[in-house]
Write an enzyme that holds these catalytic residues in place. Structure first.
Site, mmCIF file in Angstrom:
data_model
loop_
_atom_site.group_PDB
_atom_site.id
_atom_site.type_symbol
_atom_site.label_atom_id
_atom_site.label_comp_id
_atom_site.label_asym_id
_atom_site.label_seq_id
_atom_site.Cartn_x
_atom_site.Cartn_y
_atom_site.Cartn_z
ATOM 1 N N HIS A 14 28.878 28.231 46.860
ATOM 2 C CA HIS A 14 30.121 28.999 46.594
ATOM 3 C C HIS A 14 29.895 29.817 45.331
ATOM 4 O O HIS A 14 29.908 29.281 44.222
ATOM 5 C CB HIS A 14 31.302 28.044 46.398
ATOM 6 N N HIS A 16 30.531 33.814 43.276
ATOM 7 C CA HIS A 16 31.068 35.177 43.172
ATOM 8 C C HIS A 16 30.057 36.050 42.453
ATOM 9 O O HIS A 16 29.749 35.810 41.286
ATOM 10 C CB HIS A 16 32.391 35.173 42.398
ATOM 11 N N ARG A 18 30.412 39.620 42.713
ATOM 12 C CA ARG A 18 31.032 40.948 42.486
ATOM 13 C C ARG A 18 30.137 42.064 43.000
ATOM 14 O O ARG A 18 29.353 41.865 43.916
ATOM 15 C CB ARG A 18 31.373 41.169 41.004
ATOM 16 N N LYS A 100 35.585 32.952 55.081
ATOM 17 C CA LYS A 100 36.389 32.394 53.991
ATOM 18 C C LYS A 100 37.870 32.614 54.252
ATOM 19 O O LYS A 100 38.296 33.720 54.569
ATOM 20 C CB LYS A 100 35.992 33.073 52.670
ATOM 21 N N HIS A 137 39.965 27.971 50.757
ATOM 22 C CA HIS A 137 40.587 27.812 49.438
ATOM 23 C C HIS A 137 41.872 27.033 49.685
ATOM 24 O O HIS A 137 42.849 27.583 50.187
ATOM 25 C CB HIS A 137 40.873 29.175 48.796
ATOM 26 N N HIS A 175 35.759 23.945 46.406
ATOM 27 C CA HIS A 175 36.120 23.562 45.026
ATOM 28 C C HIS A 175 37.272 22.566 44.964
ATOM 29 O O HIS A 175 38.330 22.864 44.428
ATOM 30 C CB HIS A 175 36.407 24.788 44.153
ATOM 31 N N ASP A 248 31.326 28.063 42.251
ATOM 32 C CA ASP A 248 32.462 28.970 42.068
ATOM 33 C C ASP A 248 32.293 29.762 40.768
ATOM 34 O O ASP A 248 33.282 30.164 40.149
ATOM 35 C CB ASP A 248 33.795 28.217 42.073
ATOM 36 N N HIS A 252 34.289 37.238 34.861
ATOM 37 C CA HIS A 252 35.307 38.230 34.491
ATOM 38 C C HIS A 252 34.961 38.724 33.098
ATOM 39 O O HIS A 252 34.492 37.944 32.262
ATOM 40 C CB HIS A 252 36.708 37.590 34.448
ATOM 41 N N ALA A 264 41.492 34.223 36.422
ATOM 42 C CA ALA A 264 41.005 32.873 36.709
ATOM 43 C C ALA A 264 39.512 32.912 37.015
ATOM 44 O O ALA A 264 39.066 33.737 37.809
ATOM 45 C CB ALA A 264 41.751 32.308 37.913
#
Ligand code: DOR
Ligand code: ZN
Length: 346
Positions: A14, A16, A18, A100, A137, A175, A248, A252, A264
């Protein structure tokens, strides 16, 4: 004296990554240690078709620095208008490995998610037929449910009814953050798995809120009370096949986290393997780290385990950068709040 631990190279189930400059900045942090990762599709706009997934996979591979190897395992973002034929073609060709499901409004870029589960029933039935995993999720989003209860309520009111309505649907509870999530994952012998993040093994809600608000510990699902963290640690370190690593890791820019309405996400790609070695050693469970990080995920996804290895060495205090730079500003690396003595050395 130093201690060495050699394990099968891990995967991240899992992640991210971007796009654009952020992708270029964070991809090496994962590719340095992990062979593969399940790539989250919550871009703006989201990855909803096979064509989008193919183009995104190509952008990831183009951003990979010379000399690094990494296999992105692509996913589609389920919407109420997802075309079952397009999804099935993308899965059967090997382009995507999962789909997802974000309940609409649950988290970052989830506005296109599912509002009415009846509208995705046909797609989910098709996924059950072809064996395509659904990564969920698992939080309800209605305003009347307290944010700390959203996972437990989701399990009772959405996840369990959904799994009963569509037998054979292969589900990953993404998660998980509660003892309820652990217990539910343990309630099925097949077709159900759960990812656990690095940060949820380390922080509880006090870390976010005591002594001043700590935006870099804010993620979704939000960390719960200590007894839940302990249940997650017990599950992750047990070796139980149903639990596997999904960091996860969610970058950011600092100014968007340190903000009156902070985003988050915890960014853990850089130091996850050092942190996990610390957590597993603390439980006298170093021998189960390989199961959690390298074996249980491939087993659920019916993929081969990696053939190369990763070596962790315990010695001097582990070092990692406080921040990763991007052209738009820095991204803070997750700080566990304690010293760690495990480093990836090969
Ligand atoms: O903390 C989170 N950040 N949770 C999610 O579900 C999404 C993620 C993100 O994309 O930033
Ligand atoms: Zn995520």
């Amino acid at each position: 004296m130093s201690t060495e631990l050699k394990i099968t190279r891990p995967d991240d189930w899992h992640l991210h990554l971007r796009d654009g400059d952020m992708l270029a900045a964070v991809l090496p942090e994962t590719a340095r240690h992990f062979a593969r990762a399940i790539i989250m599709p919550n871009l703006v706009p989201p990855i909803v078709t096979g064509d989008h997934a193919r183009a995104y996979r190509d952008r990831i591979l183009t951003a990979l620095p010379e000399g690094m190897t990494f296999e992105p395992l692509m996913t589609l973002y389920l919407t109420e208008t997802t075309d079952p034929d397009d999804l099935a073609a993308a899965f059967e060709s090997g382009l995507i490995k999962a789909v997802k499901l974000y309940p609409a409004g649950a988290t970052t870029n989830s506005a296109s998610g599912v509002r009415n589960f009846e509208n995705v029933r046909a797609v989910l039935e098709r996924m059950a037929d072809i064996g395509c995993p659904l990564c969920i999720h698992g939080e309800v989003t209605t305003g009347d449910v307290d944010i700390f209860d959203r996972e437990a309520v989701f399990i009772d009111t959405v996840l369990d009814p959904l799994r009963r309505a569509i037998p054979g649907l292969r589900v990953v509870m993404e998660h998980i953050t509660t003892a309820d999530g652990v217990a539910y994952a343990q309630s099925a012998d097949q077709d159900l798995g759960a990812t656990i993040t690095t940060h949820h093994l380390i922080i509880n809600r006090n870390h976010i809120l005591v002594g001043g608000i700590k935006p870099h510990y804010y993620c979704l699902p939000v960390a719960k009370r200590e007894s839940h963290r302990q249940a997650l640690v017990a599950a992750a370190t047990s070796g139980d096949k149903r639990f596997f690593l999904g960091t996860d890791s969610a970058p950011h820019l600092d100014h968007l986290k340190e903000n009156a309405c902070g985003c988050a996400g915890c960014f853990t790609a850089t130091n996850t393997m050092s942190l996990l070695a610390h957590v597993f050693e603390d439980q006298n469970a170093l021998s189960n780290l390989e199961a959690f990080a390298s074996l249980n995920g491939p087993s659920f996804y019916k993929l081969p385990v990696n053939t190369d290895t990763l070596t962790l060495t315990k010695g001097a205090k582990a070092q990692w950068p406080d921040k990763i730079d991007t052209p738009q500003g820095p991204v803070t690396v997750f700080d566990p709040g304690f010293d760690v003595f495990w480093s990836v050395t090969d």
